[in-house]
Design a protein around this motif. Structure first.
Motif, PDB file in Angstrom:
ATOM      1  N   TRP A  75       0.818  -1.207   0.000  1.00  0.00           N
ATOM      2  CA  TRP A  75       0.000   0.000   0.000  1.00  0.00           C
ATOM      3  C   TRP A  75       0.859   1.267   0.000  1.00  0.00           C
ATOM      4  O   TRP A  75       0.452   2.288  -0.546  1.00  0.00           O
ATOM      5  N   THR A  76       2.048   1.193   0.603  1.00  0.00           N
ATOM      6  CA  THR A  76       2.957   2.339   0.546  1.00  0.00           C
ATOM      7  C   THR A  76       3.386   2.586  -0.896  1.00  0.00           C
ATOM      8  O   THR A  76       3.413   3.734  -1.355  1.00  0.00           O
ATOM      9  N   GLY A  77       3.714   1.522  -1.603  1.00  0.00           N
ATOM     10  CA  GLY A  77       4.079   1.665  -3.010  1.00  0.00           C
ATOM     11  C   GLY A  77       2.942   2.228  -3.841  1.00  0.00           C
ATOM     12  O   GLY A  77       3.147   3.091  -4.706  1.00  0.00           O
ATOM     13  N   THR A  78       1.731   1.784  -3.569  1.00  0.00           N
ATOM     14  CA  THR A  78       0.569   2.308  -4.289  1.00  0.00           C
ATOM     15  C   THR A  78       0.343   3.771  -3.935  1.00  0.00           C
ATOM     16  O   THR A  78      -0.015   4.574  -4.801  1.00  0.00           O
ATOM     17  N   GLY A  79       0.559   4.137  -2.671  1.00  0.00           N
ATOM     18  CA  GLY A  79       0.434   5.536  -2.267  1.00  0.00           C
ATOM     19  C   GLY A  79       1.451   6.425  -2.973  1.00  0.00           C
ATOM     20  O   GLY A  79       1.131   7.539  -3.399  1.00  0.00           O
ATOM     21  N   VAL A  80       2.676   5.920  -3.116  1.00  0.00           N
ATOM     22  CA  VAL A  80       3.707   6.675  -3.839  1.00  0.00           C
ATOM     23  C   VAL A  80       3.298   6.831  -5.307  1.00  0.00           C
ATOM     24  O   VAL A  80       3.435   7.914  -5.886  1.00  0.00           O
ATOM     25  N   LEU A  81       2.775   5.765  -5.893  1.00  0.00           N
ATOM     26  CA  LEU A  81       2.306   5.836  -7.285  1.00  0.00           C
ATOM     27  C   LEU A  81       1.168   6.850  -7.409  1.00  0.00           C
ATOM     28  O   LEU A  81       1.115   7.616  -8.378  1.00  0.00           O
ATOM     29  N   PHE A  82       0.270   6.888  -6.417  1.00  0.00           N
ATOM     30  CA  PHE A  82      -0.819   7.865  -6.434  1.00  0.00           C
ATOM     31  C   PHE A  82      -0.272   9.295  -6.367  1.00  0.00           C
ATOM     32  O   PHE A  82      -0.748  10.183  -7.081  1.00  0.00           O
TER      33      PHE A  82
END
Length: 188
Positions: A40-47
């Motif tokens: 989810w951290t990686g997805t947050g960075v992508l967002f």
């Protein structure tokens, strides 16, 4: 003498290579399953990268709006139980049997909350949507001229109305889709 074997067709070679890459990709996905905070951290960075791209480029508002609507749809599926108690209650009233869903009365048996969209599929679909949206921001064909404040107001209105309906459903059928942690019992 043996006849020579026919040469492998280019399509078969491409298919074999594609399936090989697919297996490798699936293996990495399977290995990432237990690492929920990191995923989810990686997805947050992508967002954040996606939002920064939209903000700095001052365009692609339709792409951002489309991704936002899709993410809202995913979030609703994540919050909704797999077996809708309102539908089961209606079916139970028609045929005279009790519903098999979530407890609706104080004395009903507890059944664990099962999501319509599991967490891993929610994360995977969210990440794919953000990656596709980010890729779309590099093509001028997707940069349609729109008045973006209208899209923002419409999305916020849609979010508020949809979440209000979902929260009312949660209250009516007494389920909470989030768990803070595993219950711990103290020794006496």
């Amino acid at each position: 003498m043996d006849a020579p074997e026919p040469a492998e067709t280019p399509f078969a070679a491409v298919s074999a290579q594609t399936s090989r890459w697919g297996r490798i990709y699936q293996a990495y996905l399977d290995q990432s399953t237990p690492y929920v905070p990191y995923r989810w951290t990686g997805t947050g960075v992508l967002f954040l990268i996606f939002a920064l791209r939209i903000f700095l480029a001052q365009g692609w508002y339709i792409v951002a709006y489309s991704v936002g609507i899709y993410l809202l749809n995913l979030f609703l599926a994540f919050l909704t139980p797999k077996f809708d108690p309102s539908l089961e209650q209606d079916e139970g009233m028609e045929d005279g049997t009790a519903g098999t869903g979530l407890p609706t009365k104080e004395g009903d048996e507890f059944r664990p909350f099962v999501r319509r969209l599991p967490e891993f599929k929610f994360w995977y679909s969210t990440t794919k949507a953000l990656a596709i949206g980010f890729a779309c921001t590099w093509f001028r064909a997707f940069d349609l001229p729109v008045f973006w404040p209208v899209l923002v107001v419409y999305w916020v209105l849609l979010f508020v109305l949809t979440m209000r309906r979902q929260i009312q459903h949660m209250i009516k059928y007494r389920y909470v889709p989030f768990t803070v942690g595993k219950a711990r019992y103290q020794r006496k």
